[in-house]
Design a protein around this motif. Sequence first.
Motif, mmCIF file in Angstrom:
data_model
loop_
_atom_site.group_PDB
_atom_site.id
_atom_site.type_symbol
_atom_site.label_atom_id
_atom_site.label_comp_id
_atom_site.label_asym_id
_atom_site.label_seq_id
_atom_site.Cartn_x
_atom_site.Cartn_y
_atom_site.Cartn_z
ATOM 1 N N TRP A 1 -60.126 83.314 43.489
ATOM 2 C CA TRP A 1 -59.561 81.971 43.382
ATOM 3 C C TRP A 1 -59.560 81.286 44.738
ATOM 4 O O TRP A 1 -59.669 81.931 45.780
ATOM 5 N N ALA A 2 -59.465 79.975 44.683
ATOM 6 C CA ALA A 2 -59.449 79.167 45.897
ATOM 7 C C ALA A 2 -58.311 78.163 45.818
ATOM 8 O O ALA A 2 -57.941 77.704 44.731
ATOM 9 N N TYR A 3 -57.782 77.826 46.979
ATOM 10 C CA TYR A 3 -56.710 76.828 47.080
ATOM 11 C C TYR A 3 -57.074 75.866 48.193
ATOM 12 O O TYR A 3 -57.513 76.267 49.277
ATOM 13 N N GLY A 4 -56.898 74.578 47.917
ATOM 14 C CA GLY A 4 -57.226 73.599 48.932
ATOM 15 C C GLY A 4 -56.959 72.181 48.481
ATOM 16 O O GLY A 4 -56.250 71.948 47.492
ATOM 17 N N PRO A 5 -57.533 71.220 49.169
ATOM 18 C CA PRO A 5 -57.316 69.810 48.860
ATOM 19 C C PRO A 5 -57.804 69.455 47.455
ATOM 20 O O PRO A 5 -58.761 70.033 46.945
ATOM 21 N N GLU A 6 -57.145 68.480 46.842
ATOM 22 C CA GLU A 6 -57.512 68.070 45.489
ATOM 23 C C GLU A 6 -58.973 67.640 45.399
ATOM 24 O O GLU A 6 -59.647 67.917 44.405
ATOM 25 N N SER A 7 -59.475 66.974 46.432
ATOM 26 C CA SER A 7 -60.848 66.476 46.384
ATOM 27 C C SER A 7 -61.862 67.613 46.338
ATOM 28 O O SER A 7 -62.881 67.533 45.635
ATOM 29 N N TYR B 1 -47.133 82.111 45.206
ATOM 30 C CA TYR B 1 -47.314 81.711 46.604
ATOM 31 C C TYR B 1 -46.695 80.358 46.931
ATOM 32 O O TYR B 1 -46.874 79.854 48.044
ATOM 33 N N ASP B 2 -45.987 79.777 45.977
ATOM 34 C CA ASP B 2 -45.339 78.482 46.174
ATOM 35 C C ASP B 2 -46.358 77.418 46.589
ATOM 36 O O ASP B 2 -46.186 76.704 47.581
ATOM 37 N N ILE B 3 -47.427 77.323 45.801
ATOM 38 C CA ILE B 3 -48.460 76.316 46.041
ATOM 39 C C ILE B 3 -48.732 75.581 44.734
ATOM 40 O O ILE B 3 -48.383 76.050 43.656
ATOM 41 N N ASP B 4 -49.358 74.430 44.838
ATOM 42 C CA ASP B 4 -49.625 73.578 43.682
ATOM 43 C C ASP B 4 -50.736 74.171 42.823
ATOM 44 O O ASP B 4 -51.879 74.286 43.285
ATOM 45 N N PRO B 5 -50.464 74.545 41.581
ATOM 46 C CA PRO B 5 -51.509 75.137 40.732
ATOM 47 C C PRO B 5 -52.658 74.186 40.423
ATOM 48 O O PRO B 5 -53.764 74.635 40.115
ATOM 49 N N ASP B 6 -52.413 72.888 40.523
ATOM 50 C CA ASP B 6 -53.482 71.926 40.293
ATOM 51 C C ASP B 6 -54.488 71.915 41.435
ATOM 52 O O ASP B 6 -55.562 71.322 41.311
#
Length: 358
Positions: A227-233, A71-76
């Motif tokens: 899974w979830a994707y979002g802000p580092e915090s 999905y071209d997103i940051d895995p971290d």
Amino acid sequence: MTGPKPLSNILAITPYKGGQKLDHGWKLSSNENPLGCSDKAVEALTKAAQHLELYPDGSAFALRQAIGAKYDIDPDRIVCGAGSDEIFQLLGRAYLQPGDEVLQSAHGFLVYSLVAQQAGATLISAPEKDLRTDVDAMLERVTDKTKIVFLANPNNPTGSYIPYSEVKRLHAGLREDILLVLDGAYAEYVQQDDYDDGMKMARDYPNVLMTRTFSKIHGLAGLRLGWAYGPESIIDAVHRVRGPFNVTSVAQAACLAALNDDAFVAKSVAHNNGELDRLKPAVEEMGFKVFPSVANFLLIDFGSEKRAEEADVFLRSKGIVIRDMKAYGLAHCMRLSIGTTEANDDVLAAFNDFAKAS
């Protein structure tokens, strides 16, 4: 003698009940993929099962890397859980305390209410229009106690969705300290041009989290992986409260293989949407109201709770079990999951017999 007493808010919880099944016939009560799952996932799971003595990778590193590449997103900025349900519960653990409020649309996914109850928070439900999320009604119910807003888009059990423009309007009306959770469990089924799963918002805003699951389109409900994707915090907060090995090694391996089986996903979408187009008008012609759906199920209105109960009994006598909607405040409705072509043929025959009999 009396033993330890659970917290009062825990005792107030009505446990979630999944879709029932019969000893024979068709189980169409749980929104499962009727085509099964990817052969590649089965192969990967079988291979991984040769080493069950080993703990899984607690960070799901390889799977997160693959999701990020897909999905071209940051895995971290990705976290995996035992289904997206666990991620919702982890959010409650990280962000809610007694006295807080959780906001949803009136017929939102039942797990949202469980998240609130587990934390001793209050669930606020905003009225819907034609069983669709009403953004104005949602915003009117935001208070200084609101901490999390859940938006299932598409929504279970209604099958409805709101366009991206409305999702953005909802977000724009929320304070920055309110977490907006965009539940995209059925996102892969949606073909409408005005729909968006919220991934861009989760990338760009500090208070938006998007969730997805391998249970639906990928047909891996039995492995429990979301899974979830979002802000580092926010991802950091979830990591702090999740168990160290919350996703099994076999689940990670199977989902990693399923993720890039685009042919299976395309086949699942084509089957689902073709059967939606076939079933909805056919059931309507028999005299039942069927709500529009962009997911892998149909919500059917029987006109009254009594007739819905009669339909349930009749269908079960024909070896067909679908989902009653009493827990969602829709006792006059039942939810029909899209099955195989053969199962759906039997459903139409049974509905026709019921319509004639009643």
